[in-house]
Scaffold this motif. Structure first.
Motif, mmCIF file in Angstrom:
data_model
loop_
_atom_site.group_PDB
_atom_site.id
_atom_site.type_symbol
_atom_site.label_atom_id
_atom_site.label_comp_id
_atom_site.label_asym_id
_atom_site.label_seq_id
_atom_site.Cartn_x
_atom_site.Cartn_y
_atom_site.Cartn_z
ATOM 1 N N ALA A 130 1.003 -1.408 0.761
ATOM 2 C CA ALA A 130 0.418 0.158 -0.120
ATOM 3 C C ALA A 130 0.770 1.328 -0.212
ATOM 4 O O ALA A 130 0.579 2.028 -0.362
ATOM 5 C CB ALA A 130 -0.993 0.030 1.459
ATOM 6 N N LYS A 131 1.853 1.460 0.643
ATOM 7 C CA LYS A 131 2.904 1.933 1.112
ATOM 8 C C LYS A 131 3.806 2.200 -0.223
ATOM 9 O O LYS A 131 4.270 3.591 -0.513
ATOM 10 C CB LYS A 131 3.556 2.137 1.877
ATOM 11 N N GLY A 132 3.614 1.107 -1.319
ATOM 12 C CA GLY A 132 5.035 1.267 -2.491
ATOM 13 C C GLY A 132 6.357 1.601 -1.501
ATOM 14 O O GLY A 132 7.312 1.682 -1.928
ATOM 15 N N ARG A 133 6.576 0.741 -0.836
ATOM 16 C CA ARG A 133 7.784 1.311 0.323
ATOM 17 C C ARG A 133 8.981 -0.224 -0.087
ATOM 18 O O ARG A 133 8.380 -1.410 0.233
ATOM 19 C CB ARG A 133 7.363 0.640 1.639
ATOM 20 N N PRO A 134 10.012 -0.183 -0.207
ATOM 21 C CA PRO A 134 11.099 -0.844 -0.335
ATOM 22 C C PRO A 134 10.837 -1.933 0.602
ATOM 23 O O PRO A 134 11.041 -1.350 2.030
ATOM 24 C CB PRO A 134 12.448 0.019 -0.787
ATOM 25 N N VAL A 138 5.855 13.195 1.269
ATOM 26 C CA VAL A 138 5.695 13.625 2.618
ATOM 27 C C VAL A 138 5.040 13.295 3.927
ATOM 28 O O VAL A 138 3.772 12.672 3.240
ATOM 29 C CB VAL A 138 5.550 15.313 2.897
ATOM 30 N N SER A 139 5.336 13.213 4.846
ATOM 31 C CA SER A 139 4.533 12.554 6.118
ATOM 32 C C SER A 139 3.350 13.433 6.310
ATOM 33 O O SER A 139 3.636 14.582 5.906
ATOM 34 C CB SER A 139 5.364 12.388 7.229
ATOM 35 N N PRO A 140 2.439 12.583 6.734
ATOM 36 C CA PRO A 140 0.772 13.291 6.808
ATOM 37 C C PRO A 140 0.496 13.976 8.359
ATOM 38 O O PRO A 140 1.248 13.503 9.082
ATOM 39 C CB PRO A 140 -0.109 12.567 6.432
ATOM 40 N N SER A 181 17.194 10.794 -0.608
ATOM 41 C CA SER A 181 15.559 11.168 -0.936
ATOM 42 C C SER A 181 14.162 11.107 -0.041
ATOM 43 O O SER A 181 14.090 9.829 -0.436
ATOM 44 C CB SER A 181 15.150 11.087 -2.684
ATOM 45 N N HIS A 182 13.574 11.767 0.819
ATOM 46 C CA HIS A 182 12.993 10.996 1.363
ATOM 47 C C HIS A 182 11.772 13.201 1.850
ATOM 48 O O HIS A 182 12.552 13.696 1.787
ATOM 49 C CB HIS A 182 13.444 10.470 2.710
ATOM 50 N N TYR A 183 10.332 12.417 2.017
ATOM 51 C CA TYR A 183 9.237 13.676 2.640
ATOM 52 C C TYR A 183 10.052 14.296 1.757
ATOM 53 O O TYR A 183 9.802 15.768 1.966
ATOM 54 C CB TYR A 183 10.242 14.396 4.136
ATOM 55 N N PRO A 233 4.255 2.630 9.633
ATOM 56 C CA PRO A 233 4.788 3.252 8.925
ATOM 57 C C PRO A 233 4.849 5.112 9.392
ATOM 58 O O PRO A 233 3.533 4.784 9.196
ATOM 59 C CB PRO A 233 5.683 3.238 7.850
ATOM 60 N N SER A 234 4.373 5.890 8.740
ATOM 61 C CA SER A 234 4.322 6.482 8.422
ATOM 62 C C SER A 234 3.145 6.982 7.928
ATOM 63 O O SER A 234 3.425 6.145 5.859
ATOM 64 C CB SER A 234 5.324 8.373 7.979
ATOM 65 N N ALA A 235 2.000 8.128 7.259
ATOM 66 C CA ALA A 235 0.753 6.519 6.030
ATOM 67 C C ALA A 235 0.938 7.176 5.339
ATOM 68 O O ALA A 235 -0.040 7.942 5.026
ATOM 69 C CB ALA A 235 -0.237 7.213 7.133
ATOM 70 N N ASN A 236 1.765 7.780 4.854
ATOM 71 C CA ASN A 236 2.156 8.310 2.970
ATOM 72 C C ASN A 236 2.734 7.321 2.062
ATOM 73 O O ASN A 236 3.122 6.451 2.898
ATOM 74 C CB ASN A 236 3.111 9.903 3.007
ATOM 75 N N ARG A 237 2.663 8.126 1.058
ATOM 76 C CA ARG A 237 3.171 6.294 -0.268
ATOM 77 C C ARG A 237 5.097 6.946 -0.185
ATOM 78 O O ARG A 237 4.569 8.129 0.598
ATOM 79 C CB ARG A 237 2.733 6.939 -1.247
#
Ligand code: TXA
Ligand code: MG
Length: 331
Positions: free
Chosen positions: A56-60, A152-154, A236-238, A144-148
């Motif tokens: 859902a997050k598309g997180r590695p 940017v974190s929600p 690169s994040h946030y 994790p933070s609830a963003n893709r």
């Protein structure tokens, strides 16, 4: 497949907590407020739910998750505490501090959530909604933070919906968060290490430790990502989509301005859009505004977002860390 789900939004309260706890126990994904940012929760003992969360997050999937627990006793079932770790937990929990510790032998957190490491990140959140949910579920919640991934974190429920609607089951709306940057992460190794500056200022931690806290350097290139100590510290994040230009001392034509303090920089009259992190120059207020202001300015379709300097003290260290990551070029 999580895409195509109907995402329900409920106002915080007993009905929402009960429904959320049932949903998590069934392997569902629930976004909920913490005092730092909104988290996207899965039952930490449910490997399938955790796999859906990564998707859902598309997180590695090498990027491990924080296990949220109700109290220190629950944390001690997940991780092994030495005297230093216990001192930090007693001083700062519940609150915006995450400790990275060795797993217990019978750690209930699924291996998928810790990305195969023999350490686990744990925290006791202070937000009443998060605490009620943890108590009702009776298991740790990885969140994790609830963003893709990479966004940017929600800091508000609407941010979660704009990133994750259709991909998760439920969002609990508890209003805007109070802290606004993620938790500080301390690795409790032979020498404690600051892995990520965040909502608990470094100076407060150093006061409890009685010595200074060494800092994991912030990676500046993707080649430095995936280091064993802090696999999640992607360079690169946030990041908003608009280019971010730091330490601006004058505004270039076509730029939007992210200001700090009472005095704006030269050229700001012609800004595509201007938002001030804190007109009175308060880093606590600035942290609370950071991610929502970045989101708003990202919509201005400006050439770049120029950011005025923010002092490095208190929560300023976390703010500057997030701003540097937001400024790393995206592919
Ligand atoms: O405030 C917060 O910490 C929020 C709220 C929801 O609690 N959560 C959050 O989670 O920021 P996330 O997944 O966005 O960031 C967790 C960070 C990642 O950089 C991850 O790599 C690191 O924690 N982490 C997790 N487990 C670790 C471990 N065993 N060793 C080192 N770093 C770890
Ligand atoms: Mg995050």
């Amino acid at each position: 497949m999580t895409v195509g789900l109907t995402t329900k939004m409920l106002a915080a309260g007993t009905v929402a907590t009960t429904e959320a706890a049932r949903c998590l126990a069934d392997g569902g994904l629930v976004a909920f407020p913490t005092e730092t940012v909104y988290g996207l929760g899965a039952d930490a003992t449910h490997p399938e739910a955790i796999a859906r969360l990564y998707q859902a997050k598309g997180r590695p999937s090498f990027n491990p998750l924080i296990a949220h627990v109700a109290d220190l006793a629950a944390a001690e079932r997940v991780a092994r505490f030495d005297a230093t770790a216990r001192r930090l937990a007693e001083a700062f929990w519940p609150g915006p501090l995450t400790l990275v510790l060795p797993k217990t032998l019978d750690c209930p957190v699924a291996a998928l959530a810790t990305a195969g490491l023999d350490t686990v990140a744990v925290r006791v959140p202070a937000h009443p909604v998060a605490r009620d949910l943890l108590r009702q579920l009776g298991h740790p919640i990885v969140a994790p933070s609830a963003n893709r991934s990479g966004h940017v974190s929600p800091t508000a429920a609407a941010h979660v919906a704009s990133d994750l609607a259709g991909r998760i089951d439920l969002i609990i709306d508890g209003g805007p968060v109070s802290v606004g940057v993620e938790s500080t992460i301390v690795g409790c190794f032979a020498t404690p290490l600051l892995l990520r500056p965040g909502g608990t200022p470094r100076a407060d931690i150093e006061r409890v430790l009685g010595h200074t806290l060494a800092r994991m350097p912030t990676p500046t290139s993707p080649a430095q990502d995936g280091q064993p100590l802090a696999p999640g510290m992607l360079a690169s994040h946030y990041a908003p989509r608009t280019k971010v230009r730091l330490n601006a001392d004058r505004l270039e034509p076509g730029e939007a301005l992210l200001a700090f303090g009472p005095t704006l920089i030269a050229g700001s009259e012609s800004a595509a859009a201007t938002l001030n992190l804190s007109a009175r120059g308060d880093v606590i207020e600035a942290a609370a505004n950071l991610f929502s202001h970045l989101r708003t300015l990202d919509l201005a379709k400006a050439r770049a977002i120029a950011v005025m300097p923010v002092p490095d003290d208190g929560l300023g260290e976390a703010i500057n860390d997030r701003l540097r990551r937001a400024a790393v070029p995206q592919d």
